[in-house]
Motif scaffolding. Sequence first.
Motif, PDB file in Angstrom:
ATOM      1  N   ARG A 101       3.349  13.283  -4.442  1.00  0.00           N
ATOM      2  CA  ARG A 101       2.125  12.802  -5.087  1.00  0.00           C
ATOM      3  C   ARG A 101       2.315  12.663  -6.594  1.00  0.00           C
ATOM      4  O   ARG A 101       1.900  11.659  -7.199  1.00  0.00           O
ATOM      5  CB  ARG A 101       0.974  13.765  -4.788  1.00  0.00           C
ATOM      6  CG  ARG A 101      -0.347  13.287  -5.371  1.00  0.00           C
ATOM      7  CD  ARG A 101      -1.436  14.334  -5.270  1.00  0.00           C
ATOM      8  NE  ARG A 101      -2.707  13.818  -5.766  1.00  0.00           N
ATOM      9  CZ  ARG A 101      -3.738  14.580  -6.096  1.00  0.00           C
ATOM     10  NH1 ARG A 101      -3.659  15.905  -5.976  1.00  0.00           N
ATOM     11  NH2 ARG A 101      -4.851  14.040  -6.553  1.00  0.00           N
ATOM     12  N   ALA A 102       2.934  13.648  -7.214  1.00  0.00           N
ATOM     13  CA  ALA A 102       3.154  13.590  -8.660  1.00  0.00           C
ATOM     14  C   ALA A 102       4.034  12.394  -9.029  1.00  0.00           C
ATOM     15  O   ALA A 102       3.792  11.717 -10.040  1.00  0.00           O
ATOM     16  CB  ALA A 102       3.788  14.898  -9.141  1.00  0.00           C
ATOM     17  N   ALA A 103       5.040  12.123  -8.216  1.00  0.00           N
ATOM     18  CA  ALA A 103       5.925  10.987  -8.480  1.00  0.00           C
ATOM     19  C   ALA A 103       5.168   9.672  -8.391  1.00  0.00           C
ATOM     20  O   ALA A 103       5.354   8.767  -9.215  1.00  0.00           O
ATOM     21  CB  ALA A 103       7.097  10.998  -7.512  1.00  0.00           C
ATOM     22  N   TYR A 104       4.309   9.547  -7.395  1.00  0.00           N
ATOM     23  CA  TYR A 104       3.502   8.335  -7.265  1.00  0.00           C
ATOM     24  C   TYR A 104       2.641   8.118  -8.516  1.00  0.00           C
ATOM     25  O   TYR A 104       2.560   7.001  -9.048  1.00  0.00           O
ATOM     26  CB  TYR A 104       2.582   8.443  -6.049  1.00  0.00           C
ATOM     27  CG  TYR A 104       3.145   7.910  -4.762  1.00  0.00           C
ATOM     28  CD1 TYR A 104       3.708   6.637  -4.690  1.00  0.00           C
ATOM     29  CD2 TYR A 104       3.075   8.664  -3.585  1.00  0.00           C
ATOM     30  CE1 TYR A 104       4.193   6.129  -3.492  1.00  0.00           C
ATOM     31  CE2 TYR A 104       3.557   8.158  -2.383  1.00  0.00           C
ATOM     32  CZ  TYR A 104       4.118   6.899  -2.345  1.00  0.00           C
ATOM     33  OH  TYR A 104       4.596   6.392  -1.166  1.00  0.00           O
ATOM     34  N   LEU A 105       1.993   9.164  -8.980  1.00  0.00           N
ATOM     35  CA  LEU A 105       1.122   9.035 -10.147  1.00  0.00           C
ATOM     36  C   LEU A 105       1.932   8.694 -11.396  1.00  0.00           C
ATOM     37  O   LEU A 105       1.467   7.925 -12.250  1.00  0.00           O
ATOM     38  CB  LEU A 105       0.309  10.317 -10.347  1.00  0.00           C
ATOM     39  CG  LEU A 105      -0.724  10.581  -9.253  1.00  0.00           C
ATOM     40  CD1 LEU A 105      -1.359  11.958  -9.437  1.00  0.00           C
ATOM     41  CD2 LEU A 105      -1.797   9.494  -9.223  1.00  0.00           C
ATOM     42  N   ASP A 153       8.439   2.007  -3.821  1.00  0.00           N
ATOM     43  CA  ASP A 153       7.818   3.172  -4.466  1.00  0.00           C
ATOM     44  C   ASP A 153       7.807   4.383  -3.540  1.00  0.00           C
ATOM     45  O   ASP A 153       7.879   5.522  -4.011  1.00  0.00           O
ATOM     46  CB  ASP A 153       6.401   2.828  -4.920  1.00  0.00           C
ATOM     47  CG  ASP A 153       6.396   1.703  -5.947  1.00  0.00           C
ATOM     48  OD1 ASP A 153       6.986   1.890  -7.020  1.00  0.00           O
ATOM     49  OD2 ASP A 153       5.823   0.641  -5.645  1.00  0.00           O
ATOM     50  N   SER A 154       7.732   4.139  -2.231  1.00  0.00           N
ATOM     51  CA  SER A 154       7.832   5.247  -1.282  1.00  0.00           C
ATOM     52  C   SER A 154       9.192   5.923  -1.372  1.00  0.00           C
ATOM     53  O   SER A 154       9.283   7.159  -1.314  1.00  0.00           O
ATOM     54  CB  SER A 154       7.614   4.749   0.153  1.00  0.00           C
ATOM     55  OG  SER A 154       6.246   4.630   0.450  1.00  0.00           O
ATOM     56  N   SER A 155      10.238   5.130  -1.509  1.00  0.00           N
ATOM     57  CA  SER A 155      11.576   5.720  -1.610  1.00  0.00           C
ATOM     58  C   SER A 155      11.718   6.546  -2.881  1.00  0.00           C
ATOM     59  O   SER A 155      12.279   7.640  -2.867  1.00  0.00           O
ATOM     60  CB  SER A 155      12.648   4.619  -1.578  1.00  0.00           C
ATOM     61  OG  SER A 155      12.772   4.078  -0.287  1.00  0.00           O
ATOM     62  N   VAL A 156      11.192   6.018  -3.995  1.00  0.00           N
ATOM     63  CA  VAL A 156      11.266   6.763  -5.248  1.00  0.00           C
ATOM     64  C   VAL A 156      10.505   8.083  -5.127  1.00  0.00           C
ATOM     65  O   VAL A 156      10.967   9.138  -5.587  1.00  0.00           O
ATOM     66  CB  VAL A 156      10.712   5.922  -6.417  1.00  0.00           C
ATOM     67  CG1 VAL A 156      10.686   6.748  -7.705  1.00  0.00           C
ATOM     68  CG2 VAL A 156      11.562   4.671  -6.615  1.00  0.00           C
ATOM     69  N   LEU A 185       0.854  -1.183   0.000  1.00  0.00           N
ATOM     70  CA  LEU A 185       0.000   0.000   0.000  1.00  0.00           C
ATOM     71  C   LEU A 185       0.890   1.232   0.000  1.00  0.00           C
ATOM     72  O   LEU A 185       1.816   1.345   0.814  1.00  0.00           O
ATOM     73  CB  LEU A 185      -0.913   0.012   1.225  1.00  0.00           C
ATOM     74  CG  LEU A 185      -1.989  -1.069   1.230  1.00  0.00           C
ATOM     75  CD1 LEU A 185      -1.578  -2.206   2.154  1.00  0.00           C
ATOM     76  CD2 LEU A 185      -3.331  -0.499   1.669  1.00  0.00           C
ATOM     77  N   GLU A 186       0.601   2.137  -0.910  1.00  0.00           N
ATOM     78  CA  GLU A 186       1.376   3.358  -1.050  1.00  0.00           C
ATOM     79  C   GLU A 186       0.454   4.569  -1.047  1.00  0.00           C
ATOM     80  O   GLU A 186      -0.752   4.450  -1.245  1.00  0.00           O
ATOM     81  CB  GLU A 186       2.191   3.328  -2.352  1.00  0.00           C
ATOM     82  CG  GLU A 186       3.234   2.226  -2.443  1.00  0.00           C
ATOM     83  CD  GLU A 186       4.479   2.525  -1.624  1.00  0.00           C
ATOM     84  OE1 GLU A 186       4.544   3.582  -0.966  1.00  0.00           O
ATOM     85  OE2 GLU A 186       5.397   1.692  -1.652  1.00  0.00           O
ATOM     86  N   GLY A 187       1.049   5.724  -0.827  1.00  0.00           N
ATOM     87  CA  GLY A 187       0.296   6.969  -0.827  1.00  0.00           C
ATOM     88  C   GLY A 187       0.916   7.948   0.137  1.00  0.00           C
ATOM     89  O   GLY A 187       1.756   7.583   0.968  1.00  0.00           O
ATOM     90  N   GLY A 188       0.514   9.193   0.031  1.00  0.00           N
ATOM     91  CA  GLY A 188       1.034  10.211   0.916  1.00  0.00           C
ATOM     92  C   GLY A 188       0.557  10.023   2.340  1.00  0.00           C
ATOM     93  O   GLY A 188      -0.361   9.235   2.618  1.00  0.00           O
ATOM     94  N   ASP A 189       1.173  10.734   3.249  1.00  0.00           N
ATOM     95  CA  ASP A 189       0.762  10.686   4.653  1.00  0.00           C
ATOM     96  C   ASP A 189      -0.675  11.196   4.775  1.00  0.00           C
ATOM     97  O   ASP A 189      -1.028  12.225   4.220  1.00  0.00           O
ATOM     98  CB  ASP A 189       1.702  11.551   5.498  1.00  0.00           C
ATOM     99  CG  ASP A 189       3.136  11.057   5.438  1.00  0.00           C
ATOM    100  OD1 ASP A 189       3.365   9.894   5.805  1.00  0.00           O
ATOM    101  OD2 ASP A 189       4.009  11.824   4.996  1.00  0.00           O
ATOM    102  N   GLY A 190      -1.503  10.436   5.494  1.00  0.00           N
ATOM    103  CA  GLY A 190      -2.898  10.813   5.655  1.00  0.00           C
ATOM    104  C   GLY A 190      -3.833  10.248   4.610  1.00  0.00           C
ATOM    105  O   GLY A 190      -5.028  10.574   4.606  1.00  0.00           O
ATOM    106  N   SER A 191      -3.325   9.367   3.734  1.00  0.00           N
ATOM    107  CA  SER A 191      -4.162   8.842   2.652  1.00  0.00           C
ATOM    108  C   SER A 191      -5.011   7.652   3.070  1.00  0.00           C
ATOM    109  O   SER A 191      -5.861   7.199   2.295  1.00  0.00           O
ATOM    110  CB  SER A 191      -3.287   8.457   1.448  1.00  0.00           C
ATOM    111  OG  SER A 191      -2.327   7.479   1.810  1.00  0.00           O
ATOM    112  N   GLY A 192      -4.789   7.103   4.267  1.00  0.00           N
ATOM    113  CA  GLY A 192      -5.640   6.029   4.755  1.00  0.00           C
ATOM    114  C   GLY A 192      -5.066   4.634   4.589  1.00  0.00           C
ATOM    115  O   GLY A 192      -5.818   3.652   4.618  1.00  0.00           O
ATOM    116  N   LYS A 193      -3.755   4.513   4.460  1.00  0.00           N
ATOM    117  CA  LYS A 193      -3.132   3.201   4.257  1.00  0.00           C
ATOM    118  C   LYS A 193      -3.388   2.255   5.437  1.00  0.00           C
ATOM    119  O   LYS A 193      -3.690   1.071   5.238  1.00  0.00           O
ATOM    120  CB  LYS A 193      -1.624   3.356   4.036  1.00  0.00           C
ATOM    121  CG  LYS A 193      -1.256   4.099   2.762  1.00  0.00           C
ATOM    122  CD  LYS A 193       0.231   4.111   2.528  1.00  0.00           C
ATOM    123  CE  LYS A 193       1.020   4.672   3.693  1.00  0.00           C
ATOM    124  NZ  LYS A 193       0.613   6.046   4.056  1.00  0.00           N
TER     125      LYS A 193
END
Length: 215
Positions: free
Chosen positions: A177-181, A108-111, A18-26
């Motif tokens: 966020r842009a990097a994740y997308l 993916d978090s590191s990237v 599970l990936e996403g920014g802090d507060g995204s609900g992981k």
Amino acid sequence: MTGGNAGGENPSGLFITLEGGDGSGKSTQAALLEQWLTEQGRAVVRTREPGGTPAGVEIREIVLHHRGDISPRAEALLYAADRADHVATVVRPALSRGEVVLQDRYLDSSVAYQGAGRVLGGDEIRDLSLWAAEGLLPDLTILLDLDETTARARLDTSRTRYDRLEAEKAEFHARVRAAYLDLAAAEPERFLVIDAARPAEQIAEEIRARLTPYL
């Protein structure tokens, strides 16, 4: 790639991140997914990075709560060290036993955070992470996508203090966020991108639907 029943090296183990920014609900979705997978009769190992091993707990304390500056490259190397230990001692053994590894954050978090957020370069960070993990990629990566303003508002209601990454400015989190997308667009077969502003149960249903063929 490990591969679940949908194909890959290991026909029984399943690696979900599970990936996403802090507060995204992981954390919320991880708990719901763990419950559902267990009800399906699967043995689940729920873990996280950093901090999924005894050594990782110490690394987590350094990278998230250390007082004072840590250089971006040192930070990236600490995350890679945690990943190497975690994959070798927790993830791969569980997959070899045919279990489901359900993990909060992976390479993916590191990237996104070190590569884009710290502006170190995504390709270099990805290569470092893959080396640390001996090339292991998830079968499915669930990206909970949420705009920075909403994510910050959620954090404000659930935190008494911020860790080093949560405390970064909005511009940092916009780059993340842009990097994740971008990562999801480059590997659509691995990623499931979900609007994390939706109700938690709706999100959980979408995740279950995507995972059913693997089970």
